[in-house]
Motif scaffolding. Structure first.
Motif, PDB file in Angstrom:
ATOM      1  N   TYR A  99      38.158  44.966  33.825  1.00  0.00           N
ATOM      2  CA  TYR A  99      38.111  45.487  35.196  1.00  0.00           C
ATOM      3  C   TYR A  99      37.821  44.401  36.226  1.00  0.00           C
ATOM      4  CZ  TYR A  99      37.915  49.689  32.385  1.00  0.00           C
ATOM      5  OH  TYR A  99      38.196  50.658  31.444  1.00  0.00           O
ATOM      6  N   ASP A 100      38.102  43.152  35.860  1.00  0.00           N
ATOM      7  CA  ASP A 100      37.870  42.033  36.780  1.00  0.00           C
ATOM      8  C   ASP A 100      38.559  42.236  38.122  1.00  0.00           C
ATOM      9  OD1 ASP A 100      36.292  40.796  34.987  1.00  0.00           O
ATOM     10  OD2 ASP A 100      37.614  39.082  34.594  1.00  0.00           O
ATOM     11  N   PHE A 101      39.719  42.886  38.067  1.00  0.00           N
ATOM     12  CA  PHE A 101      40.510  43.037  39.295  1.00  0.00           C
ATOM     13  C   PHE A 101      39.734  43.759  40.397  1.00  0.00           C
ATOM     14  CE2 PHE A 101      41.414  46.994  37.090  1.00  0.00           C
ATOM     15  CZ  PHE A 101      41.503  47.925  38.117  1.00  0.00           C
ATOM     16  N   GLU A 102      38.757  44.562  39.990  1.00  0.00           N
ATOM     17  CA  GLU A 102      38.004  45.319  40.991  1.00  0.00           C
ATOM     18  C   GLU A 102      37.185  44.415  41.903  1.00  0.00           C
ATOM     19  OE1 GLU A 102      37.235  49.623  38.960  1.00  0.00           O
ATOM     20  OE2 GLU A 102      35.563  48.231  39.049  1.00  0.00           O
ATOM     21  N   ASN A 103      36.866  43.233  41.406  1.00  0.00           N
ATOM     22  CA  ASN A 103      36.020  42.346  42.203  1.00  0.00           C
ATOM     23  C   ASN A 103      36.799  41.175  42.781  1.00  0.00           C
ATOM     24  OD1 ASN A 103      33.730  43.939  41.507  1.00  0.00           O
ATOM     25  ND2 ASN A 103      33.861  43.018  39.471  1.00  0.00           N
ATOM     26  N   GLN A 104      38.107  41.298  42.762  1.00  0.00           N
ATOM     27  CA  GLN A 104      38.953  40.251  43.329  1.00  0.00           C
ATOM     28  C   GLN A 104      39.963  40.905  44.259  1.00  0.00           C
ATOM     29  OE1 GLN A 104      40.794  38.335  39.999  1.00  0.00           O
ATOM     30  NE2 GLN A 104      38.874  37.952  38.962  1.00  0.00           N
ATOM     31  N   THR A 105      40.578  40.083  45.091  1.00  0.00           N
ATOM     32  CA  THR A 105      41.691  40.593  45.897  1.00  0.00           C
ATOM     33  C   THR A 105      42.824  40.828  44.912  1.00  0.00           C
ATOM     34  OG1 THR A 105      40.969  39.244  47.742  1.00  0.00           O
ATOM     35  CG2 THR A 105      43.228  40.070  47.817  1.00  0.00           C
ATOM     36  N   SER A 106      43.269  42.059  44.799  1.00  0.00           N
ATOM     37  CA  SER A 106      44.244  42.308  43.756  1.00  0.00           C
ATOM     38  C   SER A 106      45.366  43.243  44.170  1.00  0.00           C
ATOM     39  CB  SER A 106      43.535  42.870  42.514  1.00  0.00           C
ATOM     40  OG  SER A 106      42.760  43.984  42.863  1.00  0.00           O
ATOM     41  N   VAL A 107      46.452  43.120  43.430  1.00  0.00           N
ATOM     42  CA  VAL A 107      47.589  44.018  43.599  1.00  0.00           C
ATOM     43  C   VAL A 107      47.738  44.770  42.280  1.00  0.00           C
ATOM     44  CG1 VAL A 107      50.064  44.225  44.037  1.00  0.00           C
ATOM     45  CG2 VAL A 107      48.754  42.411  45.156  1.00  0.00           C
ATOM     46  N   VAL A 108      47.610  46.089  42.362  1.00  0.00           N
ATOM     47  CA  VAL A 108      47.701  46.925  41.163  1.00  0.00           C
ATOM     48  C   VAL A 108      48.994  47.726  41.229  1.00  0.00           C
ATOM     49  CG1 VAL A 108      46.566  48.727  39.809  1.00  0.00           C
ATOM     50  CG2 VAL A 108      45.178  47.119  41.145  1.00  0.00           C
ATOM     51  N   LEU A 109      49.803  47.553  40.201  1.00  0.00           N
ATOM     52  CA  LEU A 109      51.087  48.242  40.120  1.00  0.00           C
ATOM     53  C   LEU A 109      50.957  49.346  39.088  1.00  0.00           C
ATOM     54  CD1 LEU A 109      53.296  46.868  41.771  1.00  0.00           C
ATOM     55  CD2 LEU A 109      54.281  45.976  39.663  1.00  0.00           C
ATOM     56  N   LEU A 110      51.282  50.587  39.446  1.00  0.00           N
ATOM     57  CA  LEU A 110      51.302  51.654  38.445  1.00  0.00           C
ATOM     58  C   LEU A 110      52.744  52.032  38.176  1.00  0.00           C
ATOM     59  CD1 LEU A 110      48.255  51.910  39.431  1.00  0.00           C
ATOM     60  CD2 LEU A 110      48.391  54.204  38.504  1.00  0.00           C
TER      61      LEU A 110
END
Length: 308
Positions: A99-110
């Motif tokens: 879940y690192d992405f939660e604490n970074q600027t991230s782009v989540v593709l579903l």
């Protein structure tokens, strides 16, 4: 502590159907046998396979169990039940960086085929991240289904997050382009994109995702990338097949498994994790926004076997 309790009891409720069929089957074997012999293992194997844990994973679990029983010279059937629980957990560990992405600027593709609960999952995820104090932008890049844009807009309004959408039938990559630039301009923490999932034409899907990925890489090179495939838990082994197909088309970082409250096939979570070496990162166990939960192997197996 109260929230954790709510979380666990919701999980337990959500897994009722799986528990009623799978764990009842396991327990009847444990009470039906007085010694740990080949017949015992054979029956246990059958129950695991019936629970959609899958042949490969079941073989691993049984093999592991046999080894532990032999090495620890175990004779009591009851001790064996806890060993089984521990063995199943070992097949399902999620990497601590999941879940690192939660604490970074991230782009989540579903990504995922229609009807699996993809748009709903995007909405729930957005709502949860907003509640964590994150600035969220949504991209309605599933432009082929008119309802998807409306549905996502409704979720965005409910969660109070920004949404970027295009025309129905428009170019999904163009929506992602606009959304990436909006996310940068608004200094968003996370951009969540709802994309189309037409699997019957892999070549088109591959090209579309390729285009979307190139845009994100070019426009937002520093963003952490997360690509989650949404699968419907009620389809059992078919969900595993879909996960494999999507994995051929793009680099998947995790799985969202929905509708587990509506199925006795919850064992599919164990199969996907183990056979594909892909983490199940979220599970859906109901309609409410908080019913999309981070997947935790310990809690999942404990809720299944009611060991808490």
């Amino acid at each position: 502590m109260g929230e954790k309790k709510g979380f666990f009891s919701r999980l337990k409720d959500g897994l009722t159907k799986t528990r009623d069929s799978f764990v009842a089957g396991v327990d009847s074997i444990f009470s039906g046998f007085s010694e740990i012999d080949d017949d015992f293992y054979e029956e246990l194997e059958e129950v695991l396979i019936m629970a959609d844990i899958g042949v490969t994973t079941t073989e691993k679990i049984i093999e592991d169990l046999r080894t532990k029983v032999r090495e620890q010279k175990i004779k009591e059937i009851s001790v064996c039940r806890q060993l089984l629980i521990d063995t199943i957990k070992e097949q399902m560990r999620v990497d601590e960086h999941a879940y690192d992405f939660e604490n970074q600027t991230s782009v989540v593709l579903l990504i995922g085929v229609n009807g699996v609960g993809k748009t709903t999952s995007v909405g729930k995820l957005a709502g949860q991240m907003k509640d964590q104090g994150k600035k969220v932008v949504l991209a309605a890049a599933d432009t082929f289904r008119a309802a998807a844009i409306d549905q996502l807009t409704e979720w965005a309004n409910r969660a109070g997050v920004d949404i970027i959408s295009g025309q129905e039938g428009g170019d999904p990559a163009a929506v992602v382009y606009d959304a990436v630039n909006a996310a940068k301009a608004r200094k968003a923490d996370v951009l969540i994109c709802d994309t189309a999932g037409r699997l019957h034409n892999k070549k088109n899907l591959m090209e579309e995702l390729g285009k979307i990925n190139r845009i994100i890489e070019r426009e937002f090179p520093d963003a952490h990338r997360e690509t989650l495939v949404v699968l419907d838990g009620t389809t059992g082994q078919n969900a595993l097949v879909q996960a494999k197909q999507f994995n051929e088309v793009t680099d998947i970082t995790g799985i969202v498994l929905t509708k587990l409250d509506g199925t006795a096939k919850g064992g599919i979570a164990i199969a996907i994790q183990s056979e594909m070496n892909l983490p199940v990162k979220y599970i859906g166990i109901g309609e409410q926004i908080e019913d999309l939960q981070k997947f935790d192997a310990e809690s999942f197996v404990d809720a299944l076997f009611e060991t808490k």
